[in-house]
Design a protein around this motif. Structure first.
Motif, short mmCIF file in Angstrom:
data_model
loop_
_atom_site.label_atom_id
_atom_site.label_comp_id
_atom_site.label_asym_id
_atom_site.label_seq_id
_atom_site.Cartn_x
_atom_site.Cartn_y
_atom_site.Cartn_z
N LEU A 91 0.25 -3.92 8.18
CA LEU A 91 0.13 -2.46 8.24
C LEU A 91 1.45 -1.79 7.87
O LEU A 91 1.46 -0.79 7.13
CB LEU A 91 -0.30 -2.03 9.64
CG LEU A 91 -1.71 -2.46 10.08
CD1 LEU A 91 -2.00 -1.97 11.49
CD2 LEU A 91 -2.77 -1.97 9.11
N ASN A 92 2.55 -2.31 8.38
CA ASN A 92 3.86 -1.74 8.03
C ASN A 92 4.10 -1.83 6.52
O ASN A 92 4.67 -0.93 5.92
CB ASN A 92 4.98 -2.47 8.77
CG ASN A 92 5.31 -1.81 10.09
OD1 ASN A 92 5.07 -0.62 10.28
ND2 ASN A 92 5.85 -2.58 11.01
N ASN A 94 1.90 -1.63 4.29
CA ASN A 94 1.05 -0.67 3.58
C ASN A 94 1.72 0.69 3.44
O ASN A 94 1.40 1.46 2.52
CB ASN A 94 -0.27 -0.46 4.34
CG ASN A 94 -1.22 -1.65 4.23
OD1 ASN A 94 -1.05 -2.49 3.35
ND2 ASN A 94 -2.20 -1.70 5.09
N ILE A 95 2.60 1.02 4.38
CA ILE A 95 3.10 2.39 4.48
C ILE A 95 4.14 2.68 3.41
O ILE A 95 5.09 1.92 3.21
CB ILE A 95 3.72 2.63 5.88
CG1 ILE A 95 2.66 2.42 6.97
CG2 ILE A 95 4.31 4.04 5.98
CD1 ILE A 95 3.22 2.46 8.38
N THR A 323 -2.98 3.45 6.74
CA THR A 323 -1.67 3.06 6.24
C THR A 323 -1.67 2.88 4.73
O THR A 323 -0.64 3.07 4.08
CB THR A 323 -1.18 1.76 6.92
OG1 THR A 323 -2.20 0.75 6.83
CG2 THR A 323 -0.85 2.00 8.38
N SER A 334 6.46 3.82 10.26
CA SER A 334 6.13 2.54 10.88
C SER A 334 4.84 2.69 11.67
O SER A 334 4.43 3.79 12.01
CB SER A 334 7.25 2.06 11.81
OG SER A 334 7.29 2.84 12.99
N VAL A 335 4.20 1.56 11.94
CA VAL A 335 2.95 1.58 12.69
C VAL A 335 3.15 2.19 14.07
O VAL A 335 2.34 2.99 14.54
CB VAL A 335 2.37 0.16 12.79
CG1 VAL A 335 1.16 0.14 13.71
CG2 VAL A 335 2.00 -0.36 11.42
N LEU A 338 3.38 5.97 13.88
CA LEU A 338 2.09 6.59 13.60
C LEU A 338 1.16 6.52 14.81
O LEU A 338 0.42 7.46 15.10
CB LEU A 338 1.43 5.89 12.40
CG LEU A 338 2.04 6.20 11.04
CD1 LEU A 338 1.43 5.31 9.97
CD2 LEU A 338 1.85 7.67 10.67
#
Length: 567
Positions: A91-92, A94-95, A323, A334-335, A338
């Motif tokens: 996920l991180n 993806n950002i 993300t 960062s996750v 968010l």
């Protein structure tokens, strides 16, 4: 002689070699006898020994099973932890985050040290990928493009105490002054110009934030940007968004086609709805902002529903889609950040989330464009001052209507220059206050000087028609309305008196709050809990089919062969 141990008539002749019952032969390790009480005890001990051996074998087997279970559990825990770490890292990764470079201003904490959150949510019209070209069209001649405009701009304000929120849309056709700025990514820069506010995104998200901050005077701490495919991903991730339309509608430009009533929109249908500007209201961007509020209100209700946030598969889908879909500032990059933002927003009840559209007036130089209208500056001031636009029950707030100076419209800080004069005799007081003002976005025309004579009381004197500017300055300095007075000269003059010997906020002072009733007047205000609100289909001939101008409802009837967007 008869031996009672034997049966009747039995005779036993004893000799030296005869065996005595219970006596062992063959030495100390001779065989045990096979009869009598001793034999019973021996058999019992033998059975106990057998059971012990069987228990030992079972224990050994149980021990092996336990070891296997522990190993399996350890592998499972390690695998789960590994999957969780992979998911977090995924996920991180993806950002996509971009620095704001301090262009949005800084929020001021309340009396309890709590800080509001202001986020600029942008919807980009960029065709910067093949997916967005397919969804948005317009790439047949140019192919994948560079640059984009912010066709959706919403200032999302979450109060310092997290009890309420305001979402204010700024129509894309608003004409304003775009500040000088440079995109740290592409290197594109501008010395500043007057134009549509949505065009600032061509110089990067930080420039768009700076333009909105300059227009409204609202400090912007963060931004979130979505493109066409991002809207599609988010709509699909929540399982569709429920919307209602007041009549049959076919927007031949965004391709939205829906029958009257309620629909659940996913994918391209959701994108068509939020993009439609010819289908709703007066067929302009003003009508589109209202339908977007209906869409977002429904999405928020879906987010907050138990079925969405307690389903692990749905949560994964949401997190992965969000993300991938968002570009954010470094402060949200960062996750965990968010998640923190989502938690803050989740604290606000839907009945205390107010959606509004900035009040506008026609641009005197172009009837197809708009400028800031009556009431907008009051709406800006309410957001900047962390004022709720609803009461605790969710009804519209009408507080502060009788407050001194409340009827005067606030003016954006960037348009206000103040002459700061030192009347305290303390070196550097005027310079300190002037620096604080320019740091909050006030005009670079702000200057300093010594007062003609010592002053015991701080005063802010404003010229005719400058009351709105004085109100903006007073709010920034926490200067009570009693310290404001109208003079005959031009501009604003702040004389620092001995009652303000230090600091950049007037001691113990609280500036007059904005009139929240005026703030929502003609702003199409509604709250997120209004689930039965339908998007009003335009009654005007805003669309064209086969070269004939029609209303969206007429176009729907004329295009019976075209499937509806949600089919």
């Amino acid at each position: 002689m008869t031996d009672p141990w034997d049966g009747p008539g039995s005779q036993v002749t004893q000799s030296r070699d005869a065996q005595v019952p219970g006596q062992r032969t063959g030495g100390p390790d001779g065989d045990r006898p096979r009869g009598g009480r001793a034999a019973g005890r021996a058999a019992s001990r033998s059975r106990d020994a057998g059971r012990s051996r069987r228990r030992a074998r079972r224990a050994r087997r149980g021990g092996r099973a336990l070891k296997i279970a522990v190993v399996c559990l350890a592998v499972l825990v390690m695998g789960t932890a590994g999957a969780g770490w992979w998911f977090y890292q995924h996920l991180n990764g993806n950002i996509n985050s971009v620095s704001l470079d301090g262009k949005g201003g800084t929020e001021k904490a309340d009396a309890f040290g709590r800080t509001p959150i202001n986020i600029l949510v942008m919807g980009s019209d960029g065709r910067t990928s093949k997916a967005d070209c397919k969804l948005g069209g317009g790439c047949s001649q140019t192919g994948v493009q560079t640059g984009s405009n912010a066709d959706v701009q919403m200032v999302v304000h979450i109060s310092a105490d997290r009890s309420n929120a305001t979402v204010m849309s700024i129509p894309r056709d608003t004409i304003t002054d775009i500040p000088a700025c440079k995109d740290s990514g592409s290197g594109r820069s501008t010395a500043g110009y007057r134009g549509q506010i949505n065009s600032a995104l061509q110089y990067g998200p930080a420039c768009q934030v700076a333009a909105v901050h300059q227009l409204t005077g609202v400090p912007i701490d963060h931004f979130v940007k979505l493109d066409f495919s991002g809207v599609v991903k988010m709509s699909d991730a929540v399982g569709g968004v429920s919307v209602c339309v007041s009549d049959d509608v076919y927007d031949t430009y965004s391709h939205l086609k829906l029958s009257k009533g309620t629909h659940t929109l996913t994918g391209e249908a959701a994108l068509q709805f939020v993009r439609s500007r010819h289908g709703f209201g007066d067929g302009s961007d003003l009508g589109r902002t209202v339908s977007q509020h209906i869409f977002l209100s429904s999405m928020i209700r879906k987010f907050k529903s138990a079925g969405t946030l307690t389903d692990p598969t749905a949560v994964y889908g949401l997190a992965d889609a969000a993300t991938k879909a968002l570009t954010v500032d470094d402060g949200l990059g960062s996750v965990t950040k968010l998640i923190g933002l989502a938690a803050d927003l989740n604290k606000v009840p839907t009945k205390r989330m107010t959606f509004a559209t900035m009040q506008t007036a026609p641009d005197p130089n172009d009837s197809n464009r708009v400028v800031v209208g009556t009431g907008a500056k009051t709406l800006f001031a309410a957001i900047a001052d962390d004022q709720s636009l609803t009461t605790g029950s969710g009804k519209k707030s009408v507080a502060a209507a009788a407050t001194a100076g409340a009827t005067a419209s606030a003016v954006p800080a960037s348009e206000v220059a103040v002459t700061v004069e030192n009347g305290t005799g303390i070196t550097g007081r005027a310079s300190s206050i002037a620096t604080a003002l320019t740091g909050q976005g006030f005009s670079s025309g702000t200057t300093t000087a010594n007062a003609p004579s010592p002053a015991t009381t701080t005063t802010l004197t404003y010229g005719p028609s400058r009351k709105g500017e004085a109100k903006t300055a007073a709010k920034a300095l926490d200067l009570p309305a009693a310290h404001l007075k109208q003079g005959t000269g031009d501009g604003l003059t702040l004389v620092i008196g001995s009652d303000w010997p230090s600091g950049t906020s007037y001691p113990g002072g609280t500036a007059a709050p904005a009139d929240t009733k005026a703030a929502v007047a003609n702003a199409h205000a509604q709250t997120a809990d209004q689930a039965k609100t339908c998007a009003e289909v335009s009654p005007y001939r805003t669309v064209s089919l086969h070269g004939v101008a029609m209303t969206p409802a007429q176009a729907y009837a004329a295009a019976r062969g075209k499937p509806d967007s949600d089919e």
